[in-house]
Scaffold this motif. Structure first.
Motif, PDB file in Angstrom:
ATOM      1  N   THR A   2      -9.866  -0.883  -3.034  1.00  8.59           N
ATOM      2  CA  THR A   2     -10.881  -1.563  -2.762  1.00  8.59           C
ATOM      3  C   THR A   2     -12.075  -1.548  -3.902  1.00  8.59           C
ATOM      4  O   THR A   2     -12.576  -0.446  -4.102  1.00  8.59           O
ATOM      5  N   THR A   3     -12.333  -2.842  -4.428  1.00  5.95           N
ATOM      6  CA  THR A   3     -13.442  -2.715  -5.686  1.00  5.95           C
ATOM      7  C   THR A   3     -14.619  -2.529  -4.873  1.00  5.95           C
ATOM      8  O   THR A   3     -15.032  -3.589  -3.946  1.00  5.95           O
ATOM      9  N   ASN A   5     -18.758  -3.560  -3.881  1.00 14.49           N
ATOM     10  CA  ASN A   5     -19.536  -4.399  -4.173  1.00 14.49           C
ATOM     11  C   ASN A   5     -20.220  -4.152  -5.730  1.00 14.49           C
ATOM     12  O   ASN A   5     -20.895  -2.949  -5.555  1.00 14.49           O
ATOM     13  N   ASN A   8     -26.780  -6.516  -6.997  1.00 15.30           N
ATOM     14  CA  ASN A   8     -27.754  -7.328  -7.609  1.00 15.30           C
ATOM     15  C   ASN A   8     -28.523  -6.719  -8.655  1.00 15.30           C
ATOM     16  O   ASN A   8     -28.839  -5.431  -8.600  1.00 15.30           O
ATOM     17  N   ASN A 180     -20.205   2.450   3.679  1.00 19.10           N
ATOM     18  CA  ASN A 180     -19.651   2.053   2.826  1.00 19.10           C
ATOM     19  C   ASN A 180     -18.162   1.680   2.510  1.00 19.10           C
ATOM     20  O   ASN A 180     -17.300   2.511   2.157  1.00 19.10           O
ATOM     21  N   GLY A 182     -16.285   0.291   0.722  1.00 24.97           N
ATOM     22  CA  GLY A 182     -15.575   0.202  -0.625  1.00 24.97           C
ATOM     23  C   GLY A 182     -15.122   1.463  -1.030  1.00 24.97           C
ATOM     24  O   GLY A 182     -14.477   1.992  -2.217  1.00 24.97           O
TER      25      GLY A 182
END
Length: 188
Positions: A2-3, A5, A8, A180, A182
């Motif tokens: 899984t990549t 996120n 931003n 998390n 990911g």
């Protein structure tokens, strides 16, 4: 796999180059052909950041609150081999950097210095190559009011020495795996 996120990018870092959506820190080394190499540190910029009180992530002058990313072993010695960061830059780095965020449980098996030497580039980072392939240590974000640049007698490289009364707060960078999605645990 899984990549994770991609966080931003804060406004303070909007002008920095990016690779794969991640900001390239100001102290990141470049290969002779001009490519940035995550995980390697430009020795000149590293030393300049430490001596001139510059942020390792954005390259701008640090203020009254400096945040260091420190391994537990560095924290015990009150010594940071990494230059400080602005609080905003540190918060971004703690989520964007796979090592700081706890998404990597081991260092690369081949030292970056060896990899870059093949390309004709010099690197700062793990001067003794002791971390190659070793389990990653937990990282902490350490808020401080200042530091003293000094030559670390263990590595013979410039580092930051923090005095106990300069430390304001310490918190882990790693996001617990339960929070998390990911993150995948790597079995040993």
């Amino acid at each position: 796999m899984t990549t994770p996120n991609i966080p931003n990018i804060p406004l303070q870092l909007a002008g920095r180059p990016t690779i794969g959506g991640l900001v390239v820190p100001w102290t990141t080394a470049r290969t002779p052909d001009g490519r940035h190499r995550f995980g390697t540190v430009d020795l000149h910029r590293h030393n300049r950041a430490l001596t001139d009180l510059l942020c390792q992530t954005c390259g701008a002058q640090l203020g009254a609150r400096i945040v260091f990313a420190m391994r537990d072993s560095d924290l015990r010695l009150l010594t940071s081999p990494e230059p400080g960061m602005h609080p905003v830059c540190a918060a971004y780095s703690a989520t964007a950097c796979p090592m700081l965020a706890g998404r990597m449980n081991h260092y690369r098996t081949t030292s970056l210095a060896e990899q870059l030497a093949d390309l004709g580039a010099l690197s700062q980072g793990d001067p003794t190559s002791q971390r190659a392939g070793a389990p990653a240590e937990p990282w902490q974000l350490v808020w401080a009011t200042g530091y003293r640049p000094f030559t670390n007698p263990l590595t013979h490289q410039l580092a930051a020495l923090l005095l106990p009364d300069q430390i304001l707060r310490v918190r882990p960078t790693e996001i617990p795996s339960s929070l998390n999605p990911g993150t995948k645990a790597n079995p040993e």
